[in-house]
Design a protein around this motif. Structure first.
Motif, PDB file in Angstrom:
ATOM      1  N   LEU A 505       0.843  -1.192   0.000  1.00 34.31           N
ATOM      2  CA  LEU A 505       0.000   0.000   0.000  1.00 34.31           C
ATOM      3  C   LEU A 505       0.880   1.245   0.000  1.00 34.31           C
ATOM      4  CD1 LEU A 505      -2.999   1.028   0.341  1.00 34.31           C
ATOM      5  CD2 LEU A 505      -2.491   1.144   2.798  1.00 34.31           C
ATOM      6  N   PHE A 506       0.601   2.208  -0.903  1.00 38.85           N
ATOM      7  CA  PHE A 506       1.395   3.430  -0.935  1.00 38.85           C
ATOM      8  C   PHE A 506       0.546   4.697  -1.002  1.00 38.85           C
ATOM      9  CE2 PHE A 506       0.681   2.679  -5.428  1.00 38.85           C
ATOM     10  CZ  PHE A 506       0.574   3.943  -5.978  1.00 38.85           C
ATOM     11  N   ALA A 507      -0.761   4.582  -1.227  1.00 36.43           N
ATOM     12  CA  ALA A 507      -1.602   5.775  -1.280  1.00 36.43           C
ATOM     13  C   ALA A 507      -3.056   5.387  -1.025  1.00 36.43           C
ATOM     14  CB  ALA A 507      -1.468   6.492  -2.629  1.00 36.43           C
ATOM     15  N   VAL A 508      -3.804   6.329  -0.413  1.00 36.64           N
ATOM     16  CA  VAL A 508      -5.210   6.090  -0.078  1.00 36.64           C
ATOM     17  C   VAL A 508      -5.981   7.390  -0.285  1.00 36.64           C
ATOM     18  CG1 VAL A 508      -6.851   5.431   1.726  1.00 36.64           C
ATOM     19  CG2 VAL A 508      -4.618   4.329   1.641  1.00 36.64           C
ATOM     20  N   VAL A 509      -7.151   7.286  -0.905  1.00 38.00           N
ATOM     21  CA  VAL A 509      -8.105   8.389  -0.968  1.00 38.00           C
ATOM     22  C   VAL A 509      -9.233   8.073   0.008  1.00 38.00           C
ATOM     23  CG1 VAL A 509      -9.788   9.621  -2.387  1.00 38.00           C
ATOM     24  CG2 VAL A 509      -7.567   9.018  -3.340  1.00 38.00           C
TER      25      VAL A 509
END
Length: 586
Positions: A505-509
């Motif tokens: 995991l490297f980004a989340v909105v």
């Protein structure tokens, strides 16, 4: 003596090496020391540390030539006392962040630049910040050239191509502006280009204010335009700095599909004919069973392109659901299977079919959409228009996503080979650790045995010759097997040959609020480097690394940790994950 006598002058913690020339006198000695230390002549006090020199403090009228230097030990030792009138400058020039150019300050700034909200544009800002961490997309945009010049005619198609080119060019320029400064950037041109490319995003409310939009709809629309504008082998290769072979593309025709696209294999099986076949095979003889098999509906296979996986969330809003999803892997598995109604040629009518989807080509980046929003019918309302609702149910996720179970059998065979190899290496390391061995022990033992006498060595060689021959034969066989073994087929563009199907995991909105048409979006992005010289610690009671992240609340950027991101699973009024971005583990 005219050439000078080697001398060391100690001044505080410093030692000054010089040549003492007696003919120059005391004045010449002090003048040279003033140039080297900045101590004025009238403040100097010179005292001898070597024997045979003057006594006490050196006086200005003392004749240095009167000393018999042949009896003195060189280098001469002299003590200097006195303070300099001006401080010596630092060896390395100190540069303050405020004095740097904006482009240079952005490279060393502790936090990346944010984006100013221009009126419910948080949906856009959050997605832009997440996609900024995809190097293949950034490289592809840097080499992008507009395709509108090649468009022929002046019809609607040419106008649409022009709009797409303006949209993607403004997207690239926005990233360039963010790279040039550490301050928040105003995305005015990109917002305008977005509303031109997607007129539905230009809608306003009753008071004339811009309406909130769906971040996933913007993400999908952005990739659709980028895919159309980055078609061709040259555009694909511009995105992969380490290079990508044609055989790795597996049908990917543009940069977006090579980075985000998944080739999905869909298999449809008629439930009714399959059930009837099982009953016949259990109750009848072989001949009757063969006849029933011939009349069975064959499975239908087809292939499609997906640029995201969907995590279905059931059990929170659908009371009739039999599946209670608590983890993202369960939701993805649920979305990849289902039931549909389709005509059966064998039965001559519509029947229920089972639908199963599996990944036939893996991408370097996988986006997962959580099914937070759904449309609810309102038959009892006055307008019967229905209402858009949000599922608040918590769905947990971790820092690693394993897609092995979601792949086709062909892909699983390749991944399993790499997994088995990694498992064997890990077991070998554990076994050596349990035996107390370390890497290089064999070489160290071999070096220590060199000191033995010749007779002992000869006896050892004769004793171990048979065993060494057997070991050599086994090693030779293993080497031949590995050399004859065919290389594994590629599973996707830019993926390593030893890829095991695991993504990090490297980004989340995230979305905050109970209103699907309102609320607030934020972006959470993993930092490219650790903040400060600190050792990355583990999250309590887990094997997860507590890495550094940034949370982008439009123009406000704040540091956070992995443990803060993993809490974004939902279940309350706080921010909850809506789009998760994963990248292939190297």
């Amino acid at each position: 003596m005219s050439e000078g006598i080697p001398t060391i002058v100690k001044w505080g913690k410093e030692k000054i090496e010089m040549k003492l020339v007696p003919a120059h006198g005391v004045k010449g000695l002090k003048t040279e020391l003033e140039e080297k230390t900045g101590v004025p002549v009238d403040r100097m006090k010179l005292m001898p540390k070597s024997k045979g020199l003057w006594k006490g403090v050196l006086k200005d009228d003392f004749d240095l030539a009167s000393i018999d230097y042949s009896k003195c030990k060189t280098p001469l030792q002299i003590l200097l006392m006195g303070s300099a009138t001006k401080l010596a400058g630092p060896k390395t020039k100190t540069v303050f962040l405020e004095d740097l150019l904006p482009e240079e300050a952005a490279k060393v700034a502790p936090e990346p630049s944010g984006l100013i909200n221009l009126g419910n544009t948080c949906y856009l800002n959050s997605v832009v910040q997440c996609l900024r961490a995809v190097p293949q997309l950034r490289s592809g945009l840097a080499g992008y050239t507009s395709r509108s010049a090649a468009a022929q005619g002046v019809g609607g198609g040419a106008a649409r191509t022009q709009t797409n080119s303006v949209f993607l060019a403004s997207f690239r320029e926005l990233y360039n502006n963010m790279d040039r400064t550490a301050d928040a950037v105003t995305p005015a041109n990109f917002v305008m280009a977005t509303k031109m490319a997607f007129p539905e995003f230009a809608r306003t409310g009753p008071q004339g204010h811009p309406m909130q939009q769906d971040a996933e709809e913007f993400y999908s629309g952005l990739l659709t335009i980028a895919a159309a504008e980055t078609a061709g082998a040259e555009a694909i290769k511009s995105g992969f700095k380490d290079g990508v072979e044609d055989r790795e593309l597996l049908g990917a025709a543009n940069l977006v599909d090579a980075v985000f696209g998944m080739k999905m294999e869909e298999t449809l099986t008629c439930d009714e004919t399959a059930a009837a076949l099982e009953e016949v095979s259990d109750a009848m003889d072989v001949d009757s069973g063969a006849a029933a098999t011939a009349s069975a509906e064959p499975p239908v296979k087809s292939y499609d392109l997906h640029r995201k996986l969907v995590c279905n969330i059931q059990g929170g809003s659908d009371a009739s659901s039999q599946v209670n999803v608590n983890h993202v892997a369960e939701g993805i598995s649920l979305a990849l299977s289902g039931k549909i109604e389709k005509r059966s040629e064998v039965l001559g009518r519509d029947a229920i079919w089972s639908r199963t989807q599996r990944i036939a080509r893996l991408p370097p980046v996988i986006a997962v959409q959580f099914g937070r929003f759904y449309w609810k019918q309102t038959p009892d309302s006055q307008d019967h228009a229905g209402v858009k609702c949000k599922v608040m149910k918590p769905v947990a996720f971790s820092g690693t996503l394993d897609v092995y179970e979601f792949c086709t059998e062909e892909i699983q065979k390749v991944l399993k080979k790499a997994r088995d190899k990694a498992l064997a290496e890990e077991e070998d390391r554990i076994a050596k650790r349990l035996r107390g061995e370390k890497e290089g022990d064999g070489e160290a033992m071999g070096a220590s045995e060199e000191g033995k006498d010749g007779e002992a060595k000869e006896e050892e060689k004769e004793t171990a010759s048979g065993e060494d021959k057997d070991d050599g034969d086994e090693a030779l066989k293993a080497a031949l097997t590995m050399s004859m073994e065919e290389p594994s087929p590629p599973v996707g563009p830019g993926l390593p040959t030893d890829f095991q199907g695991q993504y990090e995991l490297f980004a989340v909105v995230t979305h905050k609020g109970r209103d699907a048409d309102g609320g607030h979006y934020m972006g959470w992005v993993k930092a490219q480097r650790a903040l400060g010289d600190k050792t990355v610690e583990k999250i309590a009671d887990s094997d997860e690394d507590n890495d550094d992240w940034f949370v982008f609340d439009d123009d406000e950027v704040s540091p956070c940790k992995t443990e803060d991101v993993l809490k974004l699973k939902g279940g309350g009024d706080w921010h909850m994950s809506y789009l998760n971005f994963y990248r292939a583990k190297k």
